[in-house]
Design an enzyme around this catalytic site. Sequence first.
Site, PDB file in Angstrom:
ATOM      1  N   ASP A 118      60.732  -1.431  65.115  1.00 52.19           N
ATOM      2  CA  ASP A 118      59.526  -2.254  64.933  1.00 52.19           C
ATOM      3  C   ASP A 118      58.458  -1.400  64.249  1.00 52.19           C
ATOM      4  O   ASP A 118      58.390  -0.186  64.458  1.00 52.19           O
ATOM      5  CB  ASP A 118      59.029  -2.715  66.305  1.00 52.19           C
ATOM      6  CG  ASP A 118      57.908  -3.741  66.209  1.00 52.19           C
ATOM      7  OD1 ASP A 118      58.195  -4.941  66.309  1.00 52.19           O
ATOM      8  OD2 ASP A 118      56.736  -3.318  66.042  1.00 52.19           O
TER       9      ASP A 118
ATOM     10  N   HIS B 230      55.733  -3.149  73.979  1.00 49.24           N
ATOM     11  CA  HIS B 230      54.394  -2.635  74.325  1.00 49.24           C
ATOM     12  C   HIS B 230      54.092  -2.742  75.818  1.00 49.24           C
ATOM     13  O   HIS B 230      53.090  -2.163  76.281  1.00 49.24           O
ATOM     14  CB  HIS B 230      53.304  -3.392  73.564  1.00 49.24           C
ATOM     15  CG  HIS B 230      53.320  -3.158  72.085  1.00 49.24           C
ATOM     16  ND1 HIS B 230      53.310  -1.899  71.525  1.00 49.24           N
ATOM     17  CD2 HIS B 230      53.356  -4.031  71.039  1.00 49.24           C
ATOM     18  CE1 HIS B 230      53.338  -2.001  70.195  1.00 49.24           C
ATOM     19  NE2 HIS B 230      53.372  -3.280  69.881  1.00 49.24           N
TER      20      HIS B 230
ATOM     21  N   HIS C 155      55.449  -1.110  64.852  1.00 44.00           N
ATOM     22  CA  HIS C 155      54.513  -0.516  65.820  1.00 44.00           C
ATOM     23  C   HIS C 155      55.263   0.412  66.767  1.00 44.00           C
ATOM     24  O   HIS C 155      56.422   0.166  67.107  1.00 44.00           O
ATOM     25  CB  HIS C 155      53.823  -1.621  66.638  1.00 44.00           C
ATOM     26  CG  HIS C 155      53.068  -2.593  65.799  1.00 44.00           C
ATOM     27  ND1 HIS C 155      53.628  -3.764  65.324  1.00 44.00           N
ATOM     28  CD2 HIS C 155      51.793  -2.559  65.346  1.00 44.00           C
ATOM     29  CE1 HIS C 155      52.722  -4.424  64.598  1.00 44.00           C
ATOM     30  NE2 HIS C 155      51.601  -3.719  64.592  1.00 44.00           N
TER      31      HIS C 155
ATOM     32  N   ASP D 215      58.628  -6.411  61.552  1.00 45.50           N
ATOM     33  CA  ASP D 215      57.301  -6.360  60.930  1.00 45.50           C
ATOM     34  C   ASP D 215      57.129  -5.150  60.025  1.00 45.50           C
ATOM     35  O   ASP D 215      56.051  -4.966  59.444  1.00 45.50           O
ATOM     36  CB  ASP D 215      56.187  -6.429  61.989  1.00 45.50           C
ATOM     37  CG  ASP D 215      56.449  -5.559  63.194  1.00 45.50           C
ATOM     38  OD1 ASP D 215      57.428  -4.773  63.179  1.00 45.50           O
ATOM     39  OD2 ASP D 215      55.677  -5.654  64.173  1.00 45.50           O
TER      40      ASP D 215
END
Length: 301
Positions: free
Chosen positions: A123, A88, A125, A210
């Site tokens: 991931d 991120h 996200h 995740d």
Amino acid sequence: MGLGDDARLESRPATRAELELVHPGRDLDRLHQICDDGGGMVDPDTVVSCGSWDVALLAAGAGLAAVERLDRGDADAAFLAIRPPGHHAVPAASMGFCLVNNVAVTAAVLRARGERVVIVDWDAHHGNGTQDIFYDDPDVLYVSLHEWPLYPGTGSMDEVGVGAGVGATLNVPLPAGTTGDVYLAALDEVVAPVVARFAPTWVLVSAGFDAHRADPITGLGLSAGDFADLTARVVALAPRPGRVIAFLEGGYDLDALRDSVTATASTLLGQPCRPEPATSGGPGTPIVGALHDRWITERGV
Ligand SMILES: [Zn+2]
């Protein structure tokens, strides 16, 4: 860690010059100063302490240490058990638990020596930072499979790169509940042919865990066994052994994280371990069909 006996990898701090391939110096100085001052919040989700700067340099340097070892032929692959995560982090800011964009620093160093790098980010996200950093770069192909909609809000199918980088960003936004069979279809029917066309010389993986069904902050439906299958597919994208590095990103259920890392690391070692069976039957197949139409049938973006 990689193939071979005693193939344990020690990290080293990333250098200033390596970090500045991705992050402006003034923003690195600001982060360093906040840590030196005792820490604090650098983003609504992201807290640092007085030790965070040194740890961030080691997390960013792990990929570089892995490249040095793999260049020497010491192993077929590397798995980096690093934190904080990185995907991120945008050029000018830390965000979403990420301080420095670890995978991007390694990709940028490889690219600077003329390599063609694919980053596969599984991931849950979207890796907005990694996408931003290479959005106009035709020599770094960024592929993300992620839950949609979800933090940070980027990663739609329509985000495909800009300028010379058009076609070097491939987003696979998947609904909550998506299972492993749909991930494998996306990898086999869309990602693999796009990567083959790109012809990478290195494969980097933003390996967050995740997307496991037990994760408390996401809604995807994978099991640890699915991560063994995902790993095998991604290893097959590499031009030859010794050109795969997996970077730990997110993963917030510790039992699921343990089992999923076991599945991925053991597959990299060539001895897959499946703590849970693979999953199937979830939603998301129409997304794969739409992406196939756009990227393969129409051969455009
Ligand atoms: Zn995540």
